[in-house]
Design a protein around this motif. Structure first.
Motif, PDB file in Angstrom:
ATOM      1  N   ARG A  70      16.581  55.943 -24.021  1.00  0.00           N
ATOM      2  CA  ARG A  70      17.357  57.174 -24.252  1.00  0.00           C
ATOM      3  C   ARG A  70      17.441  58.010 -22.990  1.00  0.00           C
ATOM      4  O   ARG A  70      18.480  58.614 -22.694  1.00  0.00           O
ATOM      5  N   PHE A  71      16.353  58.047 -22.223  1.00  0.00           N
ATOM      6  CA  PHE A  71      16.354  58.797 -20.966  1.00  0.00           C
ATOM      7  C   PHE A  71      17.384  58.230 -19.991  1.00  0.00           C
ATOM      8  O   PHE A  71      18.052  58.975 -19.263  1.00  0.00           O
ATOM      9  N   LEU A  72      17.531  56.915 -19.997  1.00  0.00           N
ATOM     10  CA  LEU A  72      18.498  56.269 -19.104  1.00  0.00           C
ATOM     11  C   LEU A  72      19.907  56.233 -19.685  1.00  0.00           C
ATOM     12  O   LEU A  72      20.831  55.742 -19.034  1.00  0.00           O
ATOM     13  N   GLY A  73      20.062  56.734 -20.901  1.00  0.00           N
ATOM     14  CA  GLY A  73      21.378  56.727 -21.533  1.00  0.00           C
ATOM     15  C   GLY A  73      21.799  55.365 -22.037  1.00  0.00           C
ATOM     16  O   GLY A  73      23.005  55.080 -22.128  1.00  0.00           O
ATOM     17  N   LEU A  74      20.831  54.514 -22.404  1.00  0.00           N
ATOM     18  CA  LEU A  74      21.135  53.151 -22.830  1.00  0.00           C
ATOM     19  C   LEU A  74      20.724  52.880 -24.264  1.00  0.00           C
ATOM     20  O   LEU A  74      20.554  51.729 -24.665  1.00  0.00           O
ATOM     21  N   ALA A  75      20.562  53.925 -25.038  1.00  0.00           N
ATOM     22  CA  ALA A  75      20.203  53.751 -26.443  1.00  0.00           C
ATOM     23  C   ALA A  75      20.866  54.848 -27.249  1.00  0.00           C
ATOM     24  O   ALA A  75      21.304  55.871 -26.715  1.00  0.00           O
ATOM     25  N   GLN A  76      20.924  54.589 -28.525  1.00  0.00           N
ATOM     26  CA  GLN A  76      21.498  55.575 -29.420  1.00  0.00           C
ATOM     27  C   GLN A  76      20.650  56.834 -29.380  1.00  0.00           C
ATOM     28  O   GLN A  76      19.440  56.803 -29.466  1.00  0.00           O
ATOM     29  N   SER A  77      21.307  57.968 -29.233  1.00  0.00           N
ATOM     30  CA  SER A  77      20.603  59.237 -29.250  1.00  0.00           C
ATOM     31  C   SER A  77      21.308  60.154 -30.233  1.00  0.00           C
ATOM     32  O   SER A  77      22.522  60.111 -30.391  1.00  0.00           O
ATOM     33  N   GLY A  78      20.555  60.992 -30.899  1.00  0.00           N
ATOM     34  CA  GLY A  78      21.165  61.922 -31.826  1.00  0.00           C
ATOM     35  C   GLY A  78      21.375  61.298 -33.195  1.00  0.00           C
ATOM     36  O   GLY A  78      20.645  60.422 -33.639  1.00  0.00           O
ATOM     37  N   THR A  79      22.425  61.750 -33.853  1.00  0.00           N
ATOM     38  CA  THR A  79      22.680  61.386 -35.235  1.00  0.00           C
ATOM     39  C   THR A  79      23.289  60.001 -35.351  1.00  0.00           C
ATOM     40  O   THR A  79      24.227  59.684 -34.632  1.00  0.00           O
ATOM     41  N   PRO A  80      22.786  59.157 -36.256  1.00  0.00           N
ATOM     42  CA  PRO A  80      23.443  57.862 -36.491  1.00  0.00           C
ATOM     43  C   PRO A  80      24.808  58.081 -37.120  1.00  0.00           C
ATOM     44  O   PRO A  80      24.983  58.972 -37.945  1.00  0.00           O
ATOM     45  N   GLY A  81      25.778  57.257 -36.725  1.00  0.00           N
ATOM     46  CA  GLY A  81      27.159  57.489 -37.123  1.00  0.00           C
ATOM     47  C   GLY A  81      27.606  56.698 -38.327  1.00  0.00           C
ATOM     48  O   GLY A  81      26.860  55.930 -38.935  1.00  0.00           O
ATOM     49  N   VAL A  82      28.904  56.881 -38.656  1.00  0.00           N
ATOM     50  CA  VAL A  82      29.535  56.225 -39.792  1.00  0.00           C
ATOM     51  C   VAL A  82      30.742  55.453 -39.281  1.00  0.00           C
ATOM     52  O   VAL A  82      31.590  56.003 -38.569  1.00  0.00           O
ATOM     53  N   LEU A  83      30.823  54.184 -39.646  1.00  0.00           N
ATOM     54  CA  LEU A  83      31.942  53.327 -39.263  1.00  0.00           C
ATOM     55  C   LEU A  83      32.828  53.113 -40.484  1.00  0.00           C
ATOM     56  O   LEU A  83      32.404  52.520 -41.477  1.00  0.00           O
ATOM     57  N   PHE A  84      34.056  53.643 -40.416  1.00  0.00           N
ATOM     58  CA  PHE A  84      35.013  53.507 -41.509  1.00  0.00           C
ATOM     59  C   PHE A  84      35.906  52.294 -41.254  1.00  0.00           C
ATOM     60  O   PHE A  84      36.458  52.145 -40.163  1.00  0.00           O
ATOM     61  N   ILE A  85      36.030  51.451 -42.252  1.00  0.00           N
ATOM     62  CA  ILE A  85      36.926  50.299 -42.170  1.00  0.00           C
ATOM     63  C   ILE A  85      38.199  50.657 -42.937  1.00  0.00           C
ATOM     64  O   ILE A  85      38.190  50.727 -44.167  1.00  0.00           O
ATOM     65  N   GLY A  86      39.273  50.909 -42.208  1.00  0.00           N
ATOM     66  CA  GLY A  86      40.531  51.281 -42.838  1.00  0.00           C
ATOM     67  C   GLY A  86      40.965  52.672 -42.413  1.00  0.00           C
ATOM     68  O   GLY A  86      40.229  53.650 -42.607  1.00  0.00           O
ATOM     69  N   GLY A  87      42.168  52.763 -41.833  1.00  0.00           N
ATOM     70  CA  GLY A  87      42.672  54.049 -41.358  1.00  0.00           C
ATOM     71  C   GLY A  87      43.590  54.718 -42.366  1.00  0.00           C
ATOM     72  O   GLY A  87      44.778  54.937 -42.092  1.00  0.00           O
ATOM     73  N   SER A  88      43.081  55.060 -43.532  1.00  0.00           N
ATOM     74  CA  SER A  88      43.877  55.693 -44.581  1.00  0.00           C
ATOM     75  C   SER A  88      43.840  57.212 -44.439  1.00  0.00           C
ATOM     76  O   SER A  88      43.122  57.765 -43.604  1.00  0.00           O
ATOM     77  N   ARG A  89      44.610  57.892 -45.301  1.00  0.00           N
ATOM     78  CA  ARG A  89      44.569  59.357 -45.324  1.00  0.00           C
ATOM     79  C   ARG A  89      43.179  59.843 -45.725  1.00  0.00           C
ATOM     80  O   ARG A  89      42.675  60.818 -45.174  1.00  0.00           O
ATOM     81  N   PHE A  90      42.584  59.156 -46.695  1.00  0.00           N
ATOM     82  CA  PHE A  90      41.263  59.561 -47.173  1.00  0.00           C
ATOM     83  C   PHE A  90      40.202  59.418 -46.088  1.00  0.00           C
ATOM     84  O   PHE A  90      39.424  60.347 -45.832  1.00  0.00           O
ATOM     85  N   THR A  91      40.128  58.240 -45.445  1.00  0.00           N
ATOM     86  CA  THR A  91      39.108  58.045 -44.413  1.00  0.00           C
ATOM     87  C   THR A  91      39.334  58.973 -43.223  1.00  0.00           C
ATOM     88  O   THR A  91      38.376  59.451 -42.610  1.00  0.00           O
ATOM     89  N   THR A  92      40.592  59.248 -42.901  1.00  0.00           N
ATOM     90  CA  THR A  92      40.882  60.168 -41.797  1.00  0.00           C
ATOM     91  C   THR A  92      40.385  61.564 -42.126  1.00  0.00           C
ATOM     92  O   THR A  92      39.739  62.227 -41.291  1.00  0.00           O
ATOM     93  N   ALA A  93      40.651  62.024 -43.342  1.00  0.00           N
ATOM     94  CA  ALA A  93      40.215  63.360 -43.737  1.00  0.00           C
ATOM     95  C   ALA A  93      38.690  63.461 -43.773  1.00  0.00           C
ATOM     96  O   ALA A  93      38.102  64.449 -43.309  1.00  0.00           O
ATOM     97  N   PHE A 120      41.500  52.759 -53.794  1.00  0.00           N
ATOM     98  CA  PHE A 120      42.273  53.154 -52.612  1.00  0.00           C
ATOM     99  C   PHE A 120      43.530  53.924 -53.010  1.00  0.00           C
ATOM    100  O   PHE A 120      43.825  54.982 -52.453  1.00  0.00           O
ATOM    101  N   ARG A 121      44.277  53.386 -53.973  1.00  0.00           N
ATOM    102  CA  ARG A 121      45.522  54.036 -54.375  1.00  0.00           C
ATOM    103  C   ARG A 121      45.269  55.405 -54.970  1.00  0.00           C
ATOM    104  O   ARG A 121      46.017  56.362 -54.696  1.00  0.00           O
TER     105      ARG A 121
END
Length: 657
Positions: free
Chosen positions: A396-419, A529-530
């Motif tokens: 983390r000190f070298l900037g080579l690891a995840q730092s901070g909050t773990p994220g969310v990966l959305f599969i699908g670029g719909s209106r719902f996932t965008t919002a 989805f619909r």
């Protein structure tokens, strides 16, 4: 001082104890966020030399060394199965340098550290120096899992450990043969011929075994239910056959076999690899318990202050110089070189092979041979503890690891996932939207959200996505089958509890229902989805609301009639889903309303089942998740003036985010 047990354990009891302690130590390490290797070593030392409850030599007998050898072979084979050349990507150049330049340099620098640091003679230093080329895949794998390094340095460390393990064992064999040549009336040429034949046989056996398994599986000569057993026994045979000609050459054979299978593009490869991963976790746990419990404190007492000097030279000079010279002018960033240079934990292979050759050197008349085993254990202990506690913060000190909050990966670029992604981004939760359809990424890209164009299951995604930056997967495309495929494929890597999927169309019907092992956890308030898209088009929106002691969840619910609770962000900044069970407790009126929609003859049974489920414990558990300091995210309808007035009145009771 150890406390000797009055009687030993029966072999069955000993095996059961090793399994329970090994896997239990890994679980405790996971719960306490500690390096698993450190906990396993500590447990092994406590039950072995400290309290004398378990002594492998006494309780298991002569089977200890063969068991460790076989376990190491399986571990290296599983490592070979991860060596898919197509997935190496931009780490290929660095890996080649670490193997072809780093291994000889590591051998030379380690021998110098042993001779001038530990004070060993050149014969013992040369043999032990060859063994020290290994960096231990049994240690690297759990460390990488904990540290969550960036893709390229993680690949470099993992590949170096796997490939150099058999290389180090063979280097030790080579040096040992040279020592014997100098002490016995054998020709130098004869020793070289024996060595060359042994290595050649090992490579041929591994190649033939790998090609044979690949052909048999591809041509369906082996039924599905027998693939894993056939693979396992073939691997054991590939290990044993070359080992009869040249000790430890079987390690090379199983690594080559795994490498061939990994690059054969077999349809059932993932299933095979996951089985081997599970077997490896069990074996790594058991081997570390066995090795730590076998330690004799009396042998350690023979070491002097020079053992500490030797460890310091290896960690601070030999390893860093080897890596930095090997990777010079490779084009790798400086921080990646530094991370790899100061990360060199040793593991099972080093201790097992060092103990074996130490005994053989001592039997051949090399006095320093008896010291090799204790030195190996001290080196493993020091490097495992050091890197176990420092790798993640150093990365983390070298900037080579995840730092901070773990994220969310959305599969699908719909209106719902965008919002939803927009709302999470405002809450400082890292997000990424992936979609193989470029047109669907126009909307999230226009709002400034990070996107990935391509199939998340593709090799391009493996090479370009920092997948470890994301803790949660949300499969939410319009294709139910694809959502199920993504969730099923990624669940073993992310964890089933962190792999979510929106509702499938007609999933409530028996003929469309899927087994529980397929797909992800329910997400999106039970909407398809619909349905989600129609709500967003109709003016519904994702709203984020902060709860306080004054503005509680009940206050929010009173002002958001009809809102669908999607998830919440607790104090640690991660994104959590609201489970269907929680929804049933938090919105009991809705559960009652659903019962009214059932046929009359089913209602009373459903009401009784609901009453059994709505226990005080479940109510308290669900409400505790939505306490003060939590931000809730919900799909809310366009509010009327009356509802807006209620919300504003509730807001005035306390802070609102």
């Amino acid at each position: 001082m150890s406390i000797e047990a009055v009687t030993g354990l029966a072999p069955v009891e000993a095996f059961a104890l090793v399994g329970v302690l090994g896997v239990g130590a890994q679980w405790v390490a996971w719960r306490l966020h500690l390096p698993a290797i450190v906990v396993m070593l500590a447990v092994g030392l406590l039950v072995g030399p400290v309290f004398g409850l378990f002594n492998p030599a006494r309780d298991i007998g002569d089977m200890v060394q063969p068991l460790i050898s076989m376990a190491v072979a399986v571990i290296l084979f599983e490592g070979g199965l991860t060596l898919d050349l197509h997935k190496l990507g931009d780490a290929k150049k660095g890996v080649m340098r670490l193997v072809f330049i780093g291994a000889p340099l590591g051998w030379f620098s380690s021998a110098l550290a042993l001779h001038y640091g530990a004070g060993l003679g050149w014969e013992a230093s040369t043999v032990f120096g060859g063994i020290m080329v290994v960096t231990g895949p049994t240690v690297i794998a759990p460390l990488l899992r904990t540290a969550k390094l960036s893709r390229r340095p993680a690949n470099l460390l993992q590949w170096e450990a796997i490939v150099n393990d058999p290389v180090g064992a063979l280097a030790a064999v080579l040096a040992f043969e040279f020592v014997l040549v100098g002490r016995e009336a054998e020709s130098f040429g004869g020793a070289l011929v024996e060595l060359g034949v042994g290595i050649s046989v090992a490579m041929v056996v591994g190649l033939v075994a790998g090609l044979g398994i690949s052909r048999a599986f591809r041509e369906a000569w082996v039924p599905e239910y027998m693939k894993v057993p056939v693979l396992f026994v073939t691997m054991l045979a590939a290990f044993a056959l070359p080992d009869m000609m040249l000790h430890e050459s079987g390690l090379l054979a199983v690594t080559v076999m795994g490498l061939v299978i990994a690059n054969a593009d077999l349809p059932s490869f993932e299933e095979l690899r996951r089985f081997k991963e599970h077997a490896t976790i069990l074996l790594v746990s058991g081997v570390f318990i066995l090795l730590a419990a076998s330690l004799d404190f009396a042998s350690l007492s023979t070491l002097t202050w020079r053992a500490g000097l030797f460890v310091a030279l290896v960690i601070l000079l030999a390893r860093p110089l080897t890596v930095l010279i090997s990777l010079a002018f490779s084009g790798l960033p400086r921080n990646e070189k530094l991370l790899i240079a100061f990360t060199g934990p040793r593991g099972v292979v080093l201790v097992a092979v060092a103990g074996l050759f130490g005994e053989r050197l001592a039997a051949a008349g090399v006095e320093d041979g008896a010291v090799i085993g204790p030195l190996a254990f001290i080196l493993v202990l020091a490097t495992v503890v050091l890197h176990g506690f420092t790798l993640a913060p150093f990365a983390r000190f070298l900037g080579l690891a995840q730092s901070g909050t773990p994220g969310v990966l959305f599969i699908g670029g719909s209106r719902f996932t965008t919002a939803l992604a927009e709302a999470l981004k405002k809450a400082e939760v890292p997000v990424l939207i992936a979609d193989p359809n470029h047109a669907r990424l126009v909307r999230p890209r226009a709002t400034g959200l990070p996107v990935f164009y391509g199939d998340v299951l593709s090799e391009a995604a493996e090479h370009s996505l920092e997948i470890l930056s994301y803790k949660t997967i949300v499969a939410a495309t319009e294709n139910d089958a694809y959502n199920t495929l993504v969730a099923t494929d990624l669940a073993p890597e992310f964890g089933h509890d962190q792999t979510w999927q929106i509702a499938r169309h007609r999933a409530e019907q028996a003929r469309h229902a899927l087994p529980t092992q397929l797909g992800g956890r329910a997400f999106g308030a039970g909407k398809t989805f619909r349905e989600l898209e129609d709500l967003i088009i109709g003016g519904w929106r994702i709203a984020m609301t902060g709860l306080t002691d004054e503005f509680t969840f009940e206050d929010w619910k009173a002002g958001r009639t009809g809102a669908h609770l999607i998830g919440y962000v607790p104090a640690d900044g991660s994104f959590k889903r609201v489970t269907p069970d929680d929804i049933e407790v938090l919105f009991p009126n809705r559960a009652e309303a659903r019962i009214e929609d059932l046929p009359e003859e089913q209602r009373e049974t459903a009401r009784e089942a609901l009453r059994r489920r709505l226990t005080d414990a479940r109510r308290n558990s669900a409400r505790a998740k939505l306490g003060a300091g939590v931000r809730i995210l919900a799909l809310v309808p366009p509010v009327s003036e009356t509802e807006e007035a209620v919300v504003e009145a509730a807001k005035s009771k306390g802070p609102h985010a």
